[in-house]
Design an enzyme around this catalytic site. Structure first.
Site, PDB file in Angstrom:
ATOM      1  N   LYS A  69       0.845  -1.203   0.000  1.00  0.00           N
ATOM      2  CA  LYS A  69       0.000   0.000   0.000  1.00  0.00           C
ATOM      3  C   LYS A  69       0.873   1.244   0.000  1.00  0.00           C
ATOM      4  O   LYS A  69       1.881   1.304   0.733  1.00  0.00           O
ATOM      5  CB  LYS A  69      -0.913  -0.036   1.227  1.00  0.00           C
ATOM      6  CG  LYS A  69      -1.928   1.093   1.318  1.00  0.00           C
ATOM      7  CD  LYS A  69      -2.820   0.894   2.549  1.00  0.00           C
ATOM      8  CE  LYS A  69      -3.875   1.967   2.697  1.00  0.00           C
ATOM      9  NZ  LYS A  69      -4.740   1.736   3.870  1.00  0.00           N
ATOM     10  N   SER A 102      -9.383   1.611   2.974  1.00  0.00           N
ATOM     11  CA  SER A 102      -8.599   2.422   2.060  1.00  0.00           C
ATOM     12  C   SER A 102      -7.561   1.614   1.294  1.00  0.00           C
ATOM     13  O   SER A 102      -6.974   2.098   0.331  1.00  0.00           O
ATOM     14  CB  SER A 102      -7.897   3.526   2.851  1.00  0.00           C
ATOM     15  OG  SER A 102      -7.012   2.978   3.816  1.00  0.00           O
ATOM     16  N   SER A 115      -9.727  -0.787   7.177  1.00  0.00           N
ATOM     17  CA  SER A 115      -9.169  -0.791   5.830  1.00  0.00           C
ATOM     18  C   SER A 115      -8.435  -2.072   5.477  1.00  0.00           C
ATOM     19  O   SER A 115      -8.167  -2.321   4.294  1.00  0.00           O
ATOM     20  CB  SER A 115      -8.214   0.400   5.662  1.00  0.00           C
ATOM     21  OG  SER A 115      -8.887   1.612   5.879  1.00  0.00           O
TER      22      SER A 115
END
Length: 602
Positions: free
Chosen positions: A77, A151, A175
């Protein structure tokens, strides 16, 4: 030929059969180029970078599978630092070039894993849906009209689409779990502090957790074990003291009727009910509990002073670059200006009261099982109502890190529309390993495959077995049975009932004279053929077992008792000399029947 989903067992088997890391990299490059979702990555590791990393791995560890993650491709990420690739946090103007890997990335690389790129995210990890990024919105691997979850959007899609074996996300509000549910994956959310956050752009620094998206629970746990460990450079890093859970008769808390909310999504509610039935079939006891204090804590994360932590991370950048923020993200972060230090303390006080109420609910259960998300939405619907619909996704996730829990999200199957969802198991702090066996069993019982390959069979090699808890089994036949006068000597020190069964046929049972409360005398007589006698097998700590042995009065003692399945377990036996004047009750089949006969006669 590599399978669609690159679980660890498939990768290791390919390497054992002669595939090289360079060939694996060529496959990953081809899969990236063939992908129909252009929003998965923000920055891809270039083909040259990937081939250099593969050659370096082969030079330092030439033997295939000689490192825990030898040649395993993974994605990161883009709020987690990878040296050689920019960190953007989903905001081009914020981008910087990290000089070192985040601690977790460094540990994974040392174990042989290969970074294939930095993945898309809701900007500054603010959101649960995946649409708040200038780099586009990754889509569900099952239907491009629907959100991927966020996210950690790109990370989940990369694994679900078969571009990476696993991916790192972060989880503040959910997330690391919601995108797993929307893409038929496992999401491992460690206990806060178990995995270090050094080299991670914070969202809410005090509750952030680095997470793993994986094909199976076993894969996710193996990867977490590589990443975890105390790091003094992280002020919230903690040295773990493992929490255990019962191996049998697990009490699972589920939503009571008053706290069920699926925002009209009957498919997801039906999947949750099916998961509850599945848990029961695996031997769990289902216990409805009051979710209200957990829900109220969840609301604090975005509607309380914790949002000020998001402002603390980017306040200087916001002061000069407000126009570079996603409008929704900017609205949320600027809302933090309404909170002052007094509000922060008041929020902590409220959380403390809610924790006390939550602890009262934990007294009823061992773990919780909740819908990972109560619903899902199309990208268009989310963009049209970004704050309210995003908040729906966090209804059953936001509380976890505020309370310091471990969590594992697992697939829960597919609805009639073809969209997946899942459930999340929550345990007390540092129950990460203890949660895994049941989570794995639940995933396997679901038979929903892995990622977009919903027909895939989970590999046996990744199965998570129950750890040996060090407890000692003991057979009881009389006053220690469940509901009997001395049962507290087992339950008091934390003993657990394993099973009810019978002895082998060559045992006889007597009532010992002059004992209070009445005690049985169990002996074995080779050649005798009786009904077998009702007994219970319990597990107690070594200390409790030692006290048992020390306090047993003559003529009783501990010896091996053979059960009706042929197994032998330590249990209470009687010396034959004491049975001269004793009444035999073998024909009754057990001590419980004998006590019932006395009561009936009286």
């Amino acid at each position: 030929m590599l399978p669609t989903i690159l679980d660890l067992e498939a990768v290791r088997a390919a390497y054992a059969s002669g595939l090289t890391p360079l060939q694996m990299i060529d496959e990953i490059i081809a899969r990236r180029e063939a992908s129909e979702d252009p929003a998965i990555f923000i920055t891809q590791s270039s083909p040259d970078q990937l081939r250099i990393a593969a050659r370096e791995l082969m030079e330092r560890a030439p033997e295939p599978n000689s490192l825990p993650l030898w040649g395993v491709p993974f994605a990161v990420k883009d709020n987690i630092d990878v040296a050689g690739l920019p960190t953007t946090a989903g905001c081009p103007a914020f981008a910087y070039e990290p000089v070192a890997d985040a601690t977790v990335v460094a540990r994974l690389k040392a174990a042989g894993a290969l970074v294939i790129g930095k993945t898309n995210l809701d900007q500054f990890a603010t959101g649960l849906n995946g649409t708040r990024s200038p780099y586009g919105a990754p889509r569900s691997v099952f239907n491009r009209d629907y959100v991927s979850g966020g996210s950690s959007s790109g990370s989940a899609v990369a694994v679900g689409a078969g571009l990476a074996s696993f991916a790192l996300g972060t989880d503040t509000a959910g997330s690391g779990r919601v995108p797993a549910a929307f893409n038929n994956l496992v999401g491992i959310k460690p206990t806060p502090g178990l995995v270090p956050n050094v080299g991670v752009v914070p969202a809410c620094r005090s509750v952030d957790v680095v997470t793993i998206f994986a094909a199976t629970v076993g894969d996710g746990v193996a990867i977490r074990k590589v990443m975890e460990g105390y790091d003094a450079a992280d002020p919230y890093s903690r040295k773990a003291i493992a929490t255990t859970l019962p191996h049998q008769g697990l009490r699972i808390g589920v939503l009571d009727v008053s706290e069920r909310e699926f925002f009209g999504n009957n498919e997801v509610e039906a999947l949750y009910d099916t998961a509850i039935e599945r848990a029961q079939s695996l031997g769990a006891t289902i216990v409805p509990f009051d979710y209200a204090p957990f829900r109220q804590a969840a609301e604090l994360l975005y509607n309380g002073p914790w949002v000020a932590e998001r402002l603390a991370t980017v306040k200087d950048f916001l002061a000069t670059n407000a126009q570079d923020f996603d409008p929704t993200v900017r609205q949320i972060i600027e809302g933090a200006k309404a909170y002052d230090a007094v509000a922060a303390f008041e929020g902590q006080y409220k959380l403390g009261h809610l924790r006390q109420r939550a602890d009262a609910e934990w007294a009823k259960v061992d773990i919780l099982m909740l819908p990972t998300s109560p619903t899902t939405y199309t990208v268009d619907a989310m963009v049209a109502d970004p704050i309210v619909k995003n908040s729906h996704f966090g209804r059953y996730t936001n509380f976890a890190n505020l309370f310091g829990y471990a969590a594992i999200a697992v697939p829960g199957g597919f609805g009639a529309t073809g969209l997946p969802n899942g459930v999340t198991l929550f345990g007390p702090a540092f129950s990460d390993d203890a949660l895994a066996p049941f989570a794995d069993a639940l995933h396997r019982a679901c038979a929903s495959g892995m990622g977009k390959d919903c027909g895939a069979v989970l590999p046996e090699a990744s199965m998570v077995t129950k750890p040996d808890d060090g407890f000692v089994p003991i057979v009881v036949v009389g006053a220690h049975l469940t509901g009997m006068p001395l049962n507290h000597e087992l339950t008091g020190p934390g003993g657990r009932l394993i099973k009810s069964c019978r002895t082998a046929a060559d045992y006889r049972l007597y009532v010992l004279p002059n004992t209070t409360p009445p005690k049985p005398g169990l002996i074995r007589e080779p050649g005798y053929s009786g009904p077998g006698l009702e007994v219970e097998v319990w597990k107690v700590s070594p200390q409790a077992f030692g006290r048992f042995v020390q306090n047993i009065p003559a003529p009783l003692g501990i010896g091996k008792v053979t059960l009706d399945d042929g197994s032998q377990v330590s249990g209470f036996l009687c010396e034959p000399y004491a049975l001269g004047n004793a009444r035999e009750i073998t024909a009754l089949g057990g001590w419980r029947a004998y006590i019932a006969s006395i009561r009936q006669a009286g």
